[in-house]
Design a protein around this motif. Structure first.
Motif, PDB file in Angstrom:
ATOM      1  N   CYS A  65      11.624  10.966  26.799  1.00 58.60           N
ATOM      2  CA  CYS A  65      12.362  11.487  28.066  1.00 58.60           C
ATOM      3  C   CYS A  65      13.238  10.111  28.537  1.00 58.60           C
ATOM      4  N   SER A  66      14.361  10.493  28.969  1.00 57.87           N
ATOM      5  CA  SER A  66      15.532   9.201  29.445  1.00 57.87           C
ATOM      6  C   SER A  66      15.723   9.573  30.762  1.00 57.87           C
ATOM      7  N   CYS A  67      14.878  10.127  31.660  1.00 57.15           N
ATOM      8  CA  CYS A  67      14.936  10.125  33.118  1.00 57.15           C
ATOM      9  C   CYS A  67      15.273   8.632  33.803  1.00 57.15           C
ATOM     10  N   CYS A  94      20.467  12.947  26.041  1.00 54.05           N
ATOM     11  CA  CYS A  94      18.819  12.723  25.727  1.00 54.05           C
ATOM     12  C   CYS A  94      18.456  13.595  24.723  1.00 54.05           C
ATOM     13  N   CYS A 127      13.186  20.038  25.767  1.00 53.44           N
ATOM     14  CA  CYS A 127      13.202  20.047  27.541  1.00 53.44           C
ATOM     15  C   CYS A 127      14.014  21.099  28.158  1.00 53.44           C
ATOM     16  N   GLY A 187      10.598  15.866  31.645  1.00 52.33           N
ATOM     17  CA  GLY A 187      10.591  15.128  32.783  1.00 52.33           C
ATOM     18  C   GLY A 187      10.917  15.633  34.076  1.00 52.33           C
ATOM     19  N   MET A 244      14.400  17.693  34.880  1.00 50.79           N
ATOM     20  CA  MET A 244      14.510  19.051  34.433  1.00 50.79           C
ATOM     21  C   MET A 244      13.679  19.914  35.571  1.00 50.79           C
ATOM     22  N   CYS A 289      19.368  17.012  35.158  1.00 50.23           N
ATOM     23  CA  CYS A 289      19.086  17.610  33.870  1.00 50.23           C
ATOM     24  C   CYS A 289      18.959  19.123  34.145  1.00 50.23           C
TER      25      CYS A 289
HETATM   26 FE1  SF4 Z   1      15.646  14.240  28.755  1.00 47.70          FE
HETATM   27 FE2  SF4 Z   1      14.212  16.428  29.715  1.00 47.70          FE
HETATM   28 FE3  SF4 Z   1      13.700  13.840  30.641  1.00 47.70          FE
HETATM   29 FE4  SF4 Z   1      16.170  15.041  31.157  1.00 47.70          FE
HETATM   30  S1  SF4 Z   1      13.997  15.642  31.811  1.00 47.70           S
HETATM   31  S2  SF4 Z   1      15.994  13.027  30.294  1.00 47.70           S
HETATM   32  S3  SF4 Z   1      16.527  16.335  29.308  1.00 47.70           S
HETATM   33  S4  SF4 Z   1      13.307  14.769  28.515  1.00 47.70           S
END
Ligand code: SF4
Length: 361
Positions: free
Chosen positions: A314-316, A329, A336, A343, A346, A353
């Motif tokens: 996850c790149s949150c 991401c 996701c 994360g 989303m 997201c």
């Molecule tokens: Fe990626 Fe989902 Fe985290 Fe957004 S919420 S950064 S799409 S893993």
């Protein structure tokens, strides 16, 4: 302009967009700090009317998104305590912790209730004197006054089985942290409207004086946002940074005195951990000792470990700093999505997201 329709008027919007195009020369990146701005920018197609030179990036202005995974775990741990009712705003229940979520805990029989205000949580406590009701205090300076008010109300009404877990965050210290990040590449800030209504334009002065970066407080209608972008572009193109208020119909210089007093009466500053950013000095609010009987952190023995990692892949964290956009991401849309969020970005209606998923593709 006097009426809200004027702030939604397509002709006025087109005129401002054309002015932006005419004066825009430099490649710039503007960060909208607030999640409500992110949603409004998508909903109103603001990006589509801007020149390619202007990139809008989203920041850490979604309170659910910046709540770190160790605090989400603590909320789930609280829900597991016998005779506890967790009261929370809706978005939070779907945010995944390390192993579970409040939603899964509810499905497993834990008592988790979505309320629409902290006063509803006090009433819940008054109706269930044999239980302990814990309200999860997640939010910025916009929600903190109402939560402070709920504690005062519970004290005055003798509701002793009401508690608040204060995971509040405050916006100005986060602006310092964003600018101090060596990967920050931000030329100007669209500052949040709702938070500014509470804290006032004056709250950003130390930040502005320190960094001299173009900064404009904005409302949420398309004309408000385009106006703020125009003001930022003018500042950047003329190399004359200012702290400006483009939302004067709602935001004063001093802010809402009553709201600030409520916060100061019940809370004091503390360091706080933000998802993706880390510990930011004095960016949290903890309950003052005089209200200690309402402090869930003191009442319940919950271990909050700092060693917990974010969900794998996850790149949150990068998204919340404006370093990445959701399509970058690797999990975006593949694993996701709003039905299966990895994360918090989303999950929340204000998450970047989630906004991308809903409006962009
Ligand atoms: Fe990626 Fe989902 Fe985290 Fe957004 S919420 S950064 S799409 S893993």
């Amino acid at each position: 302009m006097k009426y809200i329709e004027e702030y939604r008027n397509p002709e006025i919007s087109k005129k401002i967009a054309s002015e932006i195009k005419n004066i825009s020369k430099k490649e710039i990146r503007l960060m909208e700090v607030c999640g409500t701005h992110t949603t409004s920018i998508f909903k109103n197609g603001i990006r589509s009317v801007l020149p390619d030179k202007i990139t809008l990036i989203s920041g850490p202005g979604c309170p659910v998104c910046v709540t770190p995974v160790n605090e989400i775990n603590a909320f789930i741990e609280l829900a597991n305590i016998k005779d506890v009712i967790i009261a929370t705003f809706g978005d939070l229940i779907r945010v995944p912790g390390s192993k579970s979520s409040l939603q899964k805990a509810a499905a497993a029989g834990k008592n988790i209730q979505v309320v629409s205000s902290p006063i509803d949580a006090v009433n819940l406590a008054a109706e269930n004197r044999n239980k302990k009701v814990i309200f999860l205090g997640v939010g910025f300076e916009t929600t903190a006054p109402a939560i402070a008010g709920s504690i005062i109300f519970a004290k005055d009404a003798g509701v002793k089985n009401y508690f608040v877990y204060s995971a509040h965050k405050t916006v100005p210290p986060a602006l310092f942290a964003l600018m101090d990040d060596k990967n920050a590449n931000i030329n100007g800030f669209i500052l949040p409207g709702h938070v500014s209504m509470a804290i006032g334009a004056c709250a950003y002065l130390p930040f502005f004086k320190h960094y001299q970066i173009p900064s404009v407080i904005a409302g949420f209608e398309p004309v408000d946002i385009l106006n703020a972008i125009l003001m930022l572009v003018k500042q950047i193109e003329t190399n004359s940074p200012e702290l400006q208020n483009a939302y004067k119909r709602a935001v004063s210089y001093e802010g809402n005195k009553k709201a600030r007093e409520m916060i100061a009466k019940v809370f004091c500053k503390t360091d706080a951990k933000w998802r993706g950013i880390g510990i930011i000095k004095n960016s949290g609010l903890k309950i003052r000792n005089r209200f200690v009987g309402f402090d869930a952190e003191k009442e319940f023995d919950i271990k909050i470990t700092d060693k917990i990692k974010e969900p794998k892949g996850c790149s949150c964290g990068q998204i919340l700093k404006g370093i990445m956009s959701p399509p970058e991401c690797p999990l975006y849309k593949k694993i996701c999505n709003p039905i299966n969020p990895v994360g918090p970005c989303m999950v929340s209606s204000e998450g970047t997201c989630s906004a991308y998923f809903k409006y962009f593709d």
